[in-house]
Design a protein around this motif. Structure first.
Motif, PDB file in Angstrom:
ATOM      1  N   LEU A 162       4.285  -9.237  -5.165  1.00 19.22           N
ATOM      2  CA  LEU A 162       2.862  -8.934  -5.046  1.00 19.22           C
ATOM      3  C   LEU A 162       2.540  -7.464  -5.300  1.00 19.22           C
ATOM      4  O   LEU A 162       1.358  -7.104  -5.333  1.00 19.22           O
ATOM      5  N   MET A 163       3.560  -6.645  -5.464  1.00 19.30           N
ATOM      6  CA  MET A 163       3.333  -5.225  -5.727  1.00 19.30           C
ATOM      7  C   MET A 163       2.472  -4.973  -6.965  1.00 19.30           C
ATOM      8  O   MET A 163       1.609  -4.076  -6.954  1.00 19.30           O
ATOM      9  N   PRO A 164       2.642  -5.723  -8.074  1.00 17.85           N
ATOM     10  CA  PRO A 164       1.801  -5.450  -9.248  1.00 17.85           C
ATOM     11  C   PRO A 164       0.305  -5.568  -8.982  1.00 17.85           C
ATOM     12  O   PRO A 164      -0.486  -4.830  -9.576  1.00 17.85           O
ATOM     13  N   PHE A 165      -0.102  -6.486  -8.105  1.00 21.85           N
ATOM     14  CA  PHE A 165      -1.530  -6.640  -7.827  1.00 21.85           C
ATOM     15  C   PHE A 165      -2.105  -5.385  -7.179  1.00 21.85           C
ATOM     16  O   PHE A 165      -3.231  -4.967  -7.492  1.00 21.85           O
ATOM     17  N   MET A 166      -1.346  -4.777  -6.285  1.00 20.14           N
ATOM     18  CA  MET A 166      -1.806  -3.542  -5.650  1.00 20.14           C
ATOM     19  C   MET A 166      -1.801  -2.394  -6.647  1.00 20.14           C
ATOM     20  O   MET A 166      -2.768  -1.607  -6.717  1.00 20.14           O
ATOM     21  N   ILE A 167      -0.734  -2.278  -7.423  1.00 19.50           N
ATOM     22  CA  ILE A 167      -0.632  -1.170  -8.380  1.00 19.50           C
ATOM     23  C   ILE A 167      -1.740  -1.244  -9.418  1.00 19.50           C
ATOM     24  O   ILE A 167      -2.390  -0.233  -9.738  1.00 19.50           O
ATOM     25  N   LEU A 168      -1.990  -2.424  -9.962  1.00 21.01           N
ATOM     26  CA  LEU A 168      -3.017  -2.565 -10.991  1.00 21.01           C
ATOM     27  C   LEU A 168      -4.411  -2.307 -10.430  1.00 21.01           C
ATOM     28  O   LEU A 168      -5.260  -1.721 -11.113  1.00 21.01           O
ATOM     29  N   ALA A 169      -4.666  -2.737  -9.192  1.00 22.69           N
ATOM     30  CA  ALA A 169      -5.979  -2.498  -8.589  1.00 22.69           C
ATOM     31  C   ALA A 169      -6.223  -1.008  -8.358  1.00 22.69           C
ATOM     32  O   ALA A 169      -7.313  -0.490  -8.648  1.00 22.69           O
ATOM     33  N   VAL A 170      -5.211  -0.309  -7.847  1.00 24.26           N
ATOM     34  CA  VAL A 170      -5.359   1.134  -7.611  1.00 24.26           C
ATOM     35  C   VAL A 170      -5.411   1.889  -8.930  1.00 24.26           C
ATOM     36  O   VAL A 170      -6.176   2.852  -9.078  1.00 24.26           O
ATOM     37  N   TRP A 171      -4.609   1.465  -9.890  1.00 22.25           N
ATOM     38  CA  TRP A 171      -4.598   2.135 -11.194  1.00 22.25           C
ATOM     39  C   TRP A 171      -5.956   2.006 -11.884  1.00 22.25           C
ATOM     40  O   TRP A 171      -6.417   2.931 -12.548  1.00 22.25           O
ATOM     41  N   TYR A 196      -0.455   6.192  -8.775  1.00 27.13           N
ATOM     42  CA  TYR A 196      -0.836   7.575  -9.089  1.00 27.13           C
ATOM     43  C   TYR A 196       0.133   8.196 -10.086  1.00 27.13           C
ATOM     44  O   TYR A 196      -0.273   8.859 -11.044  1.00 27.13           O
ATOM     45  N   ILE A 197       1.420   7.977  -9.856  1.00 30.30           N
ATOM     46  CA  ILE A 197       2.430   8.498 -10.794  1.00 30.30           C
ATOM     47  C   ILE A 197       2.261   7.852 -12.168  1.00 30.30           C
ATOM     48  O   ILE A 197       2.361   8.510 -13.205  1.00 30.30           O
ATOM     49  N   LEU A 198       1.986   6.546 -12.168  1.00 31.51           N
ATOM     50  CA  LEU A 198       1.798   5.827 -13.422  1.00 31.51           C
ATOM     51  C   LEU A 198       0.609   6.377 -14.199  1.00 31.51           C
ATOM     52  O   LEU A 198       0.644   6.494 -15.431  1.00 31.51           O
ATOM     53  N   ASN A 199      -0.432   6.757 -13.472  1.00 33.54           N
ATOM     54  CA  ASN A 199      -1.632   7.291 -14.118  1.00 33.54           C
ATOM     55  C   ASN A 199      -1.395   8.667 -14.719  1.00 33.54           C
ATOM     56  O   ASN A 199      -2.073   9.050 -15.674  1.00 33.54           O
ATOM     57  N   ARG A 200      -0.442   9.417 -14.177  1.00 32.98           N
ATOM     58  CA  ARG A 200      -0.154  10.766 -14.677  1.00 32.98           C
ATOM     59  C   ARG A 200       0.863  10.782 -15.807  1.00 32.98           C
ATOM     60  O   ARG A 200       1.130  11.834 -16.376  1.00 32.98           O
ATOM     61  N   MET A 201       1.441   9.636 -16.135  1.00 30.15           N
ATOM     62  CA  MET A 201       2.452   9.585 -17.185  1.00 30.15           C
ATOM     63  C   MET A 201       1.822   9.670 -18.573  1.00 30.15           C
ATOM     64  O   MET A 201       0.623   9.407 -18.751  1.00 30.15           O
ATOM     65  N   SER A 202       2.654   9.974 -19.554  1.00 25.40           N
ATOM     66  CA  SER A 202       2.212   9.935 -20.946  1.00 25.40           C
ATOM     67  C   SER A 202       2.041   8.480 -21.372  1.00 25.40           C
ATOM     68  O   SER A 202       2.633   7.574 -20.774  1.00 25.40           O
ATOM     69  N   PRO A 203       1.223   8.218 -22.389  1.00 29.59           N
ATOM     70  CA  PRO A 203       0.962   6.821 -22.788  1.00 29.59           C
ATOM     71  C   PRO A 203       2.222   6.025 -23.102  1.00 29.59           C
ATOM     72  O   PRO A 203       2.312   4.836 -22.766  1.00 29.59           O
ATOM     73  N   GLY A 204       3.220   6.651 -23.732  1.00 31.35           N
ATOM     74  CA  GLY A 204       4.443   5.934 -24.080  1.00 31.35           C
ATOM     75  C   GLY A 204       5.213   5.479 -22.857  1.00 31.35           C
ATOM     76  O   GLY A 204       5.578   4.295 -22.720  1.00 31.35           O
ATOM     77  N   TRP A 205       5.475   6.405 -21.948  1.00 39.89           N
ATOM     78  CA  TRP A 205       6.191   6.059 -20.714  1.00 39.89           C
ATOM     79  C   TRP A 205       5.368   5.138 -19.835  1.00 39.89           C
ATOM     80  O   TRP A 205       5.910   4.282 -19.127  1.00 39.89           O
ATOM     81  N   ILE A 227       0.841  -1.207   0.000  1.00 39.35           N
ATOM     82  CA  ILE A 227       0.000   0.000   0.000  1.00 39.35           C
ATOM     83  C   ILE A 227       0.871   1.250   0.000  1.00 39.35           C
ATOM     84  O   ILE A 227       0.652   2.183  -0.788  1.00 39.35           O
ATOM     85  N   LEU A 228       1.882   1.290   0.881  1.00 39.58           N
ATOM     86  CA  LEU A 228       2.723   2.480   1.005  1.00 39.58           C
ATOM     87  C   LEU A 228       3.511   2.763  -0.273  1.00 39.58           C
ATOM     88  O   LEU A 228       3.761   3.922  -0.621  1.00 39.58           O
ATOM     89  N   ILE A 229       3.914   1.720  -0.972  1.00 40.77           N
ATOM     90  CA  ILE A 229       4.705   1.899  -2.190  1.00 40.77           C
ATOM     91  C   ILE A 229       3.822   1.883  -3.435  1.00 40.77           C
ATOM     92  O   ILE A 229       4.014   2.678  -4.361  1.00 40.77           O
ATOM     93  N   GLY A 230       2.833   0.990  -3.463  1.00 40.93           N
ATOM     94  CA  GLY A 230       2.061   0.801  -4.674  1.00 40.93           C
ATOM     95  C   GLY A 230       1.077   1.913  -4.975  1.00 40.93           C
ATOM     96  O   GLY A 230       0.867   2.248  -6.146  1.00 40.93           O
ATOM     97  N   VAL A 231       0.460   2.513  -3.949  1.00 43.81           N
ATOM     98  CA  VAL A 231      -0.538   3.557  -4.197  1.00 43.81           C
ATOM     99  C   VAL A 231       0.096   4.800  -4.829  1.00 43.81           C
ATOM    100  O   VAL A 231      -0.385   5.278  -5.872  1.00 43.81           O
ATOM    101  N   PRO A 232       1.185   5.358  -4.266  1.00 44.27           N
ATOM    102  CA  PRO A 232       1.828   6.489  -4.960  1.00 44.27           C
ATOM    103  C   PRO A 232       2.354   6.106  -6.339  1.00 44.27           C
ATOM    104  O   PRO A 232       2.292   6.918  -7.273  1.00 44.27           O
ATOM    105  N   GLU A 233       2.858   4.885  -6.478  1.00 48.01           N
ATOM    106  CA  GLU A 233       3.368   4.456  -7.782  1.00 48.01           C
ATOM    107  C   GLU A 233       2.253   4.383  -8.810  1.00 48.01           C
ATOM    108  O   GLU A 233       2.439   4.752  -9.981  1.00 48.01           O
TER     109      GLU A 233
END
Length: 288
Positions: free
Chosen positions: A165-174, A92-101, A84-90
């Motif tokens: 297991l980090m990808p599961f949290m990141i994908l769910a939040v994303w 959010y940052i991933l969502n703000r990136m350009s499609p290529g990055w 949660i502490l690492i995946g949620v900010p990640e």
């Protein structure tokens, strides 16, 4: 009438193959495992198909099993908090990136899932060892004077499990962030809200469902993980999955191993269902 009846029964016929596969691969093996947990076992007589509660009584009265299950759920909670502490900010940052990055970073995020669990865990064993890259790097930077103990500790297991297991949290939040209107942040900013206020009062409440769903997935997978605790934790650091494995293949006490496995399953189901009920109740009180 026959046409109407066939149309009504069509969903059942379409679902029948999947239900049969689920019944054959999940329900029947679980039922057999539950039945096996009530069998007797002896070192010389082997498995005796007689009904007994000896295995369950042994688990309930022996403090060793309590310690193993306590360690299992403690590790699962720590892994969930770390993701949660690492995946949620990640996310959010991933969502703000350009499609290529975003595509490149998404590949990096799901990368751990594309590697064999054994190879990935052995890689962590090499990194976390006393002569591994992590300890040698910290010593070279002057941050520590002697190697830290990561191997055969809960810290090492938490690090390895959090990584996979980090990808599961990141994908769910994303996925939750994808449903947000980007203009909401601009509207809050135009009203004088700072970055922290926007995040705490605008974004975070709307992505809580994604955080909760990701937490449930991560917790369940961490509590039932086998490879990482077995390799990183070793034989000294037992969790429920490695304990069941040892009972099945080392001591050959299959009934006791089945009881451990069923208790883990029941505990996970109870925790997940209970947390869902609690969350739904609190959300209902908020929106009433």
């Amino acid at each position: 009438m026959s046409l109407v009846a066939s149309e009504r029964n069509a969903p059942y016929w379409l679902a029948a193959p999947g239900l049969l596969v689920f019944l054959g691969l999940v329900i029947i093996p679980l039922g057999m495992t539950a039945l096996l947990s009530f069998y007797d076992w002896g070192q010389y007589k082997g498995i005796v198909p007689t009904f007994t509660l000896k295995n369950w009584v042994e688990i309930a009265t022996d403090s060793y099993f309590f310690e193993v299950f306590l360690r299992t759920f403690r590790i699962a909670i720590l892994v969930t908090v770390a993701t949660i502490l690492i995946g949620v900010p990640e996310a959010y940052i991933l969502n703000r990136m350009s499609p290529g990055w975003r595509s490149i970073c998404m590949l990096v995020v799901i990368g751990p899932l594309l590697v064999s669990v054994v190879a990935r865990t052995l890689g962590w064993a090499l990194l976390l060892g006393s002569t591994g890259l992590v300890n040698q790097g910290l010593i070279a930077l002057g941050l520590i004077g002697a190697p830290l103990e990561f191997m055969f500790t809960e810290t090492g297991v938490v690090i390895a499990l959090a990584h996979v297991l980090m990808p599961f949290m990141i994908l769910a939040v994303w996925a939750s962030l994808q449903q947000l209107d980007p203009q909401i942040e601009n509207a809050a900013m135009s009203l004088g809200a700072g970055w922290w206020t926007i995040w705490r009062r605008v974004i975070l409440p709307q992505i809580v469902p994604g955080i909760l769903s990701g937490s449930i997935i991560v917790f369940a997978l961490a509590a039932s993980a086998f490879a990482s605790p077995a390799i990183i934790g070793g034989r000294r650091l037992k969790v429920a999955a490695t304990l069941a494995y040892d009972e099945f293949l080392n001591t050959l006490n299959w009934p006791l191993g089945a009881a451990v496995a069923m208790l883990l399953l029941v505990a996970l189901v109870a925790i997940i269902v209970g947390s869902n009920r609690l969350i739904e109740r609190r959300y209902a009180q908020v929106f009433e």
